[in-house]
Design a protein around this motif. Structure first.
Motif, PDB file in Angstrom:
ATOM      1  N   LYS B 197      33.686  38.152  25.867  1.00 18.23           N
ATOM      2  CA  LYS B 197      33.828  37.938  27.304  1.00 18.23           C
ATOM      3  C   LYS B 197      35.015  38.694  27.871  1.00 18.23           C
ATOM      4  N   ASP B 198      36.048  38.898  27.050  1.00 18.51           N
ATOM      5  CA  ASP B 198      37.252  39.500  27.633  1.00 18.51           C
ATOM      6  C   ASP B 198      37.102  41.007  27.885  1.00 18.51           C
ATOM      7  N   ILE B 199      36.055  41.617  27.357  1.00 17.01           N
ATOM      8  CA  ILE B 199      35.864  43.042  27.646  1.00 17.01           C
ATOM      9  C   ILE B 199      35.495  43.251  29.120  1.00 17.01           C
ATOM     10  N   GLU B 201      36.058  41.188  31.401  1.00 16.06           N
ATOM     11  CA  GLU B 201      37.198  40.677  32.174  1.00 16.06           C
ATOM     12  C   GLU B 201      38.305  41.715  32.254  1.00 16.06           C
ATOM     13  N   ALA B 202      38.543  42.394  31.128  1.00 17.34           N
ATOM     14  CA  ALA B 202      39.548  43.455  31.146  1.00 17.34           C
ATOM     15  C   ALA B 202      39.127  44.532  32.140  1.00 17.34           C
ATOM     16  N   ALA B 203      37.840  44.841  32.148  1.00 12.65           N
ATOM     17  CA  ALA B 203      37.356  45.853  33.087  1.00 12.65           C
ATOM     18  C   ALA B 203      37.588  45.405  34.523  1.00 12.65           C
ATOM     19  N   ALA B 204      37.350  44.114  34.776  1.00 14.16           N
ATOM     20  CA  ALA B 204      37.556  43.600  36.132  1.00 14.16           C
ATOM     21  C   ALA B 204      39.023  43.714  36.533  1.00 14.16           C
ATOM     22  N   VAL B 205      39.920  43.358  35.608  1.00 11.36           N
ATOM     23  CA  VAL B 205      41.349  43.457  35.911  1.00 11.36           C
ATOM     24  C   VAL B 205      41.741  44.928  36.081  1.00 11.36           C
ATOM     25  N   ASP B 206      41.127  45.792  35.288  1.00 15.82           N
ATOM     26  CA  ASP B 206      41.440  47.219  35.377  1.00 15.82           C
ATOM     27  C   ASP B 206      40.946  47.834  36.680  1.00 15.82           C
ATOM     28  N   GLY B 207      40.154  47.078  37.426  1.00 18.19           N
ATOM     29  CA  GLY B 207      39.751  47.568  38.739  1.00 18.19           C
ATOM     30  C   GLY B 207      38.306  47.998  38.833  1.00 18.19           C
ATOM     31  N   ALA B 208      37.527  47.761  37.773  1.00 18.70           N
ATOM     32  CA  ALA B 208      36.135  48.191  37.818  1.00 18.70           C
ATOM     33  C   ALA B 208      35.300  47.164  38.568  1.00 18.70           C
ATOM     34  N   GLY B 209      34.372  47.651  39.364  1.00 21.19           N
ATOM     35  CA  GLY B 209      33.440  46.758  40.034  1.00 21.19           C
ATOM     36  C   GLY B 209      32.232  46.512  39.146  1.00 21.19           C
ATOM     37  N   ARG B 212      30.367  49.844  37.781  1.00 19.53           N
ATOM     38  CA  ARG B 212      31.150  50.577  36.799  1.00 19.53           C
ATOM     39  C   ARG B 212      31.214  49.801  35.484  1.00 19.53           C
ATOM     40  N   GLN B 216      29.602  51.857  32.604  1.00 21.85           N
ATOM     41  CA  GLN B 216      30.571  52.560  31.768  1.00 21.85           C
ATOM     42  C   GLN B 216      31.059  51.717  30.603  1.00 21.85           C
ATOM     43  N   ILE B 217      30.862  50.414  30.678  1.00 22.86           N
ATOM     44  CA  ILE B 217      31.355  49.555  29.589  1.00 22.86           C
ATOM     45  C   ILE B 217      30.201  48.847  28.874  1.00 22.86           C
TER      46      ILE B 217
END
Ligand SMILES: Nc1ncnc2c1ncn2[C@@H]1O[C@H](COP(=O)(O)OP(=O)(O)OP(=O)(O)O)[C@@H](O)[C@H]1O
Ligand SMILES: [Mg+2]
Lengths: 345, 304
Positions: B197-199, B201-209, B212, B216-217
């Motif tokens: 789940k944190d992948i 979430e990390a993308a969300a914190v990194d700014g991905a909508g 993306r 991309q992930i």
């Protein structure tokens, strides 16, 4: 203006149950290293995730840079987070992992290379840029995760137990590195840990949490020397503070202040102390036993000494605690109260 | 993994070499009798003039292949095989991804919806295809009835879903996609659930909508499992003849024939065993390529 502020922040996962985070008020100071410390399940991660925007608060407000951000998604909060698992993107190279936030936040393409290299060199991973995360050691992964966090120059760093996956030795060096890194970039940082040594060593201030409630927020010396209640007193320090119930108060004293009478100056409380166990820890000795008489009679008490070579198992000795080192707590609220005169007999 | 496997192997080997042989004999027998046998028989027939009901047979060289390649029905069948296989995969992968994203969230009735989505896969394909035959029937079609009721068409004027070449092709395509969707959805759902789940979430914190994060992930991370779903889907569709056979029997005018259905129509229904065998052999090189990729994906999944 505080970088991060919370007002009566509460999270209840299941209605009717006790909240995971209960009415937390806190304010970070510019550039400080704030540590959330508490036992497992105390709500540290939940609190951090609410600040990050990954968890919706049940009630209360979160402010970042003076602005209420409850309704903002994580990407709009100008935060960077390092997860306990590091959460690196396994299919992307280190370079692309670090560049991902830049891409996602539409930073101009021609700046990417320069910024990634800056972050990588800050963390000393310039040589690893072409590797995939699975080809890295735990410590290297942690540095990549930090580089990915720093690269977009966030207003605040949120770190959730980033060292807990490392072995003890690497942990000490990674801790030092993290401190150095923080001093260099000077970004306000919130760091979650259940390890009191980490908290004391790294924190400018420590927020002690239990069951979702803030017990104390203060510098490491404040929380250690002047615990706000019995929870903080016993959670910090190992062995923990000795506590004794005396009529309407609880009196506490640290093991290092409970020593043979000969080495105690000034006004002190003395006990006859029967030694029942001696542990040698290299630089210090932990002696435990029971006072022979008085209110503390029969209760286990710890002493921490530089040398216990004069003591022998089963022997009874005269020990004492300086009066000024006694902490007093209310017996019902368990909160700290003013020193009083108590009878030890 | 490797240690566990090695241990199991040595234990089995130590017990008895016969046990191992006994365990895989049924599989080998099955392959020999039901796969290899018919396969070599097909090669044998393809170079002969075998016909049903005729006991004599002669070697005719490449004659069967020559006449097949000249036949317009065969070219249509090849084209259709590719259209059905490739287009249905596209529809399925897009649809299954959407369904998997939707079903990943917890909501009330999710178990029931998952069950419903699995139904097309659980039900025998023949039953499903017969259901669709009625849904798309020229007279009793519910789709036409609804369109008429909504005044899109005058009564008795609605399109003949299975009677016009283009609509028939689209219909077969639709049914193939409907059939494969559950399988791919379940596989992709499993793939998604396996991503920590944190992948995202990390993308969300990194700014991905949302997009993306997906493109991309999540989807790149699911590539191995996605290839499994696609390769299985390719084989299922490419070798399937039930759907075409029941819906249109290859019609109208052979416009929906595929390689398997044409082989069946010529070889069994048309009694020209040799031609049927020759047509079915055209499936082999393509299936070999797909099988090669499947083995590679399986191998890579094992290594990781
Ligand atoms: N998604 C969730 N649903 C329900 N309960 C949850 C959820 N996440 C956390 N909790 C509960 O909230 C409480 C606080 O959890 P949290 O993860 O914040 O603790 P923590 O202090 O980070 O603990 P640890 O040191 O073990 O990581 C726990 O009792 C936990 O069971
Ligand atoms: Mg936690």
């Amino acid at each position: 203006m505080a970088v991060v502020e919370t007002r009566s922040l509460t999270k209840v996962f299941k209605e009717g149950e006790l909240g995971a985070v209960n009415s937390v008020n806190l304010e970070t100071r510019e550039g400080e290293f704030l540590v959330f410390l508490g036992p497992s399940g105390s709500g540290k991660t939940t609190l951090l995730r609410m600040i990050a925007g990954l968890e919706t608060p049940t009630s209360g407000e979160i402010l970042i840079g003076g602005r209420v951000v409850n309704e903002l998604s994580p990407r709009d909060r100008r935060i960077a987070m390092v997860f306990q698992s590091y959460a690196l993107y396994p299919h992307l190279s280190v370079y692309k992992n670090i560049a991902f936030p830049l891409k996602a936040q539409k930073v101009k393409k021609d700046l990417h290379k320069q910024k990634v290299e800056w972050a990588a060199s800050l963390l000393g991973i310039g040589a690893l840029l072409d590797r995939k995360p699975r080809e890295l050691s735990g410590g290297e992964r942690q540095r990549v995760a930090l580089a990915r966090a720093i690269v977009r120059e966030p207003a605040v760093f949120l770190l959730d137990e980033p060292l807990s996956n490392l072995d003890a030795k690497l942990r000490a060096s990674a801790r030092e590195e993290l401190e150095r890194f923080h001093r260099r970039v000077g970004t306000t940082t919130i760091y979650v840990t259940h390890d009191q040594v980490e908290a004391m060593a790294m924190g400018d201030r420590v927020l002690v949490l239990n069951k979702g409630v803030v017990h104390q927020l203060g510098t490491p010396t404040e929380v250690y020397d002047n615990p706000a209640d019995t929870f903080v007193a016993t959670f910090l320090g190992s062995p923990p503070m000795n506590l004794a119930e005396l009529s309407d108060v609880i009196v506490g004293f640290r093991p290092e202040h409970f020593r043979p009478v000969s080495s105690v100056n000034g006004e002190a409380v003395a006990f006859r102390f029967k030694v029942e166990n001696i542990e040698y820890l290299g630089s210090e000795w932990i002696v435990s036993g029971t006072p022979a008489s008085g209110k503390l009679g029969g209760q286990k008490v710890f002493s921490r000494l530089n040398s216990a070579q004069d003591l022998s198992l089963g022997g009874t000795y005269d020990f004492a605690v300086p009066q000024r080192e006694l902490k007093f707590f209310d017996r019902s609220t368990e909160k700290r109260v003013e020193p009083k005169v108590v009878s030890w007999q | 993994m490797a240690i566990g496997r090695a241990k199991i192997k040595s234990v089995g080997a130590a017990q008895s070499p016969l046990l191992g042989a006994a365990m895989f004999t049924p599989a080998v027998l099955y392959i020999l009798l039901l796969v290899a046998g018919p396969f070599f028989l097909a090669i044998f027939y393809a170079f002969s003039d075998a016909r049903i009901g005729n006991t004599e047979m002669h070697y005719v060289g490449l004659e069967n292949f020559r006449s097949i390649l000249k036949s317009p029905s065969f070219r249509i069948a090849i084209r259709n095989s590719f259209i059905f296989t490739i287009c249905s995969q596209i529809v399925v992968i897009v649809g299954a991804n959407i369904l998997a994203i939707a079903l990943e969230k917890t909501f009330r009735g999710r178990g029931f919806i998952r069950f419903l989505i699995l139904l097309p896969w659980v039900a025998p394909i023949a039953l499903g295809a017969i259901g669709w035959k009625w849904i798309l029937d020229s007279i009793y079609s519910v789709i036409s009835w609804v369109l008429v009721a909504l005044h899109f068409y005058k009564p008795f004027n609605a399109p003949m879903w299975l009677g016009e070449p283009h609509l028939a092709i689209a219909s077969v395509l639709l049914v193939h996609s409907w059939r494969l969707m559950p399988f791919s959805t379940v596989i992709l759902l499993a793939g998604r659930t396996a991503i920590p789940k944190d992948i995202p979430e990390a993308a969300a914190v990194d700014g991905a909508g949302f997009w993306r994060t997906q493109f991309q992930i999540i989807i790149p991370m699911m590539r191995p499992i996605l290839s499994v779903a696609v390769l299985f889907g390719l084989i299922f569709t490419f070798t399937d003849m039930t759907v075409v056979y029941i819906l249109t029997a290859g019609g109208p005018f052979d416009s929906t024939q595929t390689l398997p259905s044409l082989a069946f129509a010529m070889g069994i229904q048309g009694s020209d065993l040799a031609a049927g065998a020759a047509i079915s052999l055209f499936l082999v090189p393509l299936l070999i390529i797909i099988a090669y990729f499947m083995l590679r994906v399986a191998h890579r999944a094992e290594v990781n």
